[in-house]
Design an enzyme around this catalytic site. Structure first.
Site, PDB file in Angstrom:
ATOM      1  N   SER A 158       0.858  -1.047  -0.011  1.00  0.00           N
ATOM      2  CA  SER A 158      -0.090  -0.093  -0.073  1.00  0.00           C
ATOM      3  C   SER A 158       1.077   1.170   0.031  1.00  0.00           C
ATOM      4  O   SER A 158       2.310   1.143   0.124  1.00  0.00           O
ATOM      5  CB  SER A 158      -0.897  -0.058   1.398  1.00  0.00           C
ATOM      6  OG  SER A 158      -0.061  -0.002   2.437  1.00  0.00           O
ATOM      7  N   LYS A 159       0.366   2.564   0.078  1.00  0.00           N
ATOM      8  CA  LYS A 159       0.979   3.490  -0.143  1.00  0.00           C
ATOM      9  C   LYS A 159       1.984   3.775   1.123  1.00  0.00           C
ATOM     10  O   LYS A 159       2.995   4.351   1.089  1.00  0.00           O
ATOM     11  CB  LYS A 159      -0.001   4.850  -0.186  1.00  0.00           C
ATOM     12  CG  LYS A 159      -0.492   4.982  -1.506  1.00  0.00           C
ATOM     13  CD  LYS A 159      -1.638   6.286  -1.492  1.00  0.00           C
ATOM     14  CE  LYS A 159      -2.216   6.422  -2.621  1.00  0.00           C
ATOM     15  NZ  LYS A 159      -3.041   7.691  -2.752  1.00  0.00           N
ATOM     16  N   ARG A 160       1.567   3.190   2.416  1.00  0.00           N
ATOM     17  CA  ARG A 160       2.602   3.394   3.462  1.00  0.00           C
ATOM     18  C   ARG A 160       3.963   2.630   3.365  1.00  0.00           C
ATOM     19  O   ARG A 160       4.886   3.032   3.823  1.00  0.00           O
ATOM     20  CB  ARG A 160       1.807   3.082   4.805  1.00  0.00           C
ATOM     21  CG  ARG A 160       1.557   1.514   4.702  1.00  0.00           C
ATOM     22  CD  ARG A 160       0.444   1.322   6.051  1.00  0.00           C
ATOM     23  NE  ARG A 160       0.011  -0.153   6.180  1.00  0.00           N
ATOM     24  CZ  ARG A 160       0.784  -1.093   6.803  1.00  0.00           C
ATOM     25  NH1 ARG A 160       1.994  -0.759   7.271  1.00  0.00           N
ATOM     26  NH2 ARG A 160       0.093  -2.266   6.744  1.00  0.00           N
ATOM     27  N   GLY A 173       5.239   2.795   0.387  1.00  0.00           N
ATOM     28  CA  GLY A 173       5.886   3.408  -0.772  1.00  0.00           C
ATOM     29  C   GLY A 173       5.395   2.933  -2.172  1.00  0.00           C
ATOM     30  O   GLY A 173       6.242   3.241  -2.939  1.00  0.00           O
TER      31      GLY A 173
END
Length: 460
Positions: free
Chosen positions: A238-240, A242
């Site tokens: 996910s975005k967390r 990267g």
């Protein structure tokens, strides 16, 4: 001939998972001398945007994933889907379903209450009832009621799914737009796709699609489902972790060859090789080298690879990439100062990203004034006395790295101090920071006139 495709939905940017899928399809086609087709699956009208289309094309272009045909757009092929839908109706493989959204929701609630898996119950499959007024029907596929779907997945091996697990999927929505599972089959047939290589979140779609192929009497492509990509903590990427868009990695200062090299190692390998070019990947790429286990995204590994490619890249190309970044930092190498290519050669081994390289090059093009803490620590009265001695000598000495190195050693000996007690204050005075590459080379590149001016200013 091998024909692969990448078929993104333009509801967002090109992310790590999609880029890897595109890369593997591209590499497989190139390895076998085949064709790589780009198709945009834009039937989610509410969420699809032209900005996303352009971001996907931009990301693939940056990575060097050139396509041979396309991009094709599903919304430009609606007449074709309608034609096949009518054919399936005539052949008895499809039917109109008039169940309302309220009916379908009631059905699912009742199924959940009984502990059953929510699914369409086939109420209009063989119905003789008259269609209710005011309901726009959807077209459903008559999925086989018994038997099982079996295929030899190119990555996962043999997979079996009982037809009893599958309900009658929707082919055409009430507005005449095809569903994913219908559109993708018609597209792959029309485009003569031989190998469908995609993420394993599509495994459950494959038996439905195989049944559609068989209802039309069409030959099946070969299917290969890639393992998912996890974050370093084992959770879905996910975005967390990267998982930003591919173009964001470009903006952050990664080189495309580093990204391609890294993506290729997310679930695929060739022996113990870690660093290789796109050309080498094409030569080696086969699907039987893809792992069945999920891949793990490692941002540190990507940074390490990028540093390697920054060291190896042509300095002329690096200068072109750095110029706009330096301009943003009020530095203009094209208007004066040392040759940017020489500056790059001196600095490139110390950085991981292009903006870092640009930041470390700033003092070559303008005087960066030191922070007060560095001034207090290093520009003491004793240090200034040494630097004043240097200032007088700089105005007339021979200006090359070897001569400057010799001069700094002589000055240290003359004042009875260590080299660091000369070099560090000098760096703070002319570069604004206590750590730089070899100070003799830095002085040589910045040039006598600018160094004398900066040093005089710092000694005021």
């Amino acid at each position: 001939m091998v024909r692969t495709r990448f078929a993104p939905s333009p509801t967002g940017f090109l992310h790590i998972g999609g880029a890897r899928t595109a890369l593997f399809n591209w590499a497989y086609a190139r390895h076998h001398g085949g064709k790589f087709i780009l198709r945009v699956e834009d039937t989610d009208v509410e969420r699809s945007t032209e900005a996303s289309v352009q971001a996907i094309l931009e990301g693939m272009t940056w990575l060097g994933l050139d396509w041979d045909e396309g991009p094709f757009y599903q919304m430009q092929r609606l007449a074709r889907y309608e034609e096949i839908a009518q054919q399936l109706l005539r052949d008895g493989h499809a039917y109109w379903c008039y169940a309302s959204k309220e009916e379908l929701e009631e059905m699912r609630v009742a199924q959940r209450a009984k502990g059953e898996k929510p699914r369409y119950d086939g109420r209009w499959r063989n119905s003789k009832e008259s269609p209710p007024a005011g309901i726009k029907p959807i077209l459903r596929f008559k999925n086989p009621l018994d038997g099982e779907v079996i295929w030899n997945d190119l990555v996962k091996g043999e997979i079996r799914i009982a037809n009893q697990e599958l309900d009658d999927l929707v082919l055409m929505r009430a507005d005449g737009v095809p569903t994913y599972n219908f559109g993708v089959v018609i597209d792959d047939l029309d485009m003569n796709i031989t190998h469908v290589i995609r993420g394993d979140d599509h495994v459950n779609n494959t038996p439905r699609q195989i049944n559609l192929y068989q209802a039309m009497g069409a030959a099946l492509p070969q299917f290969g489902h890639l393992p998912m990509i996890l974050g370093h903590d084992g959770e879905r990427l996910s975005k967390r972790h990267g998982a930003v868009s591919v173009t964001q990695y470009r903006e952050d200062g990664f080189l495309p060859e580093a990204m391609i090299n890294y993506l290729s190692r997310l679930g695929w390998s060739h022996g113990n090789e870690e660093i290789f070019s796109s050309e080498q990947m094409i030569e080696w790429f086969e699907l039987d080298h893809i792992s069945r286990s999920p891949a793990r995204f490692d941002g540190d590994k990507l940074l390490w690879l990028n540093q390697h490619y920054l060291k190896e890249a042509d300095s002329e190309r690096m200068a072109e990439l750095l110029m706009p970044i330096l301009n943003q930092r009020d530095c203009h190498p094209d208007q004066g100062g040392p040759d940017l290519r020489e500056v790059i050669e001196l600095l490139r081994s110390r950085t991981h990203l292009l903006p870092e390289l640009a930041d470390s090059a700033v003092y070559f093009y303008r005087h960066v004034h030191a922070h007060q803490e560095h001034i207090d620590q290093h520009l003491t009265q004793e240090a200034k006395g040494v630097l004043k001695d240097l200032l007088g000598t700089f105005e007339s000495c021979e200006w090359n790295a070897a001569s400057l190195a010799h001069l700094l050693k002589e000055t240290a000996a003359k004042h009875g101090v260590k080299m660091g007690q000369v070099g560090i204050p000098l760096r703070v005075a002319v570069c604004g920071e206590p750590q730089t590459p070899a100070i003799d080379r830095v002085l040589e590149l910045i040039g006598r006139e600018e160094i004398v001016k900066r040093l005089a200013f710092s000694l005021q």
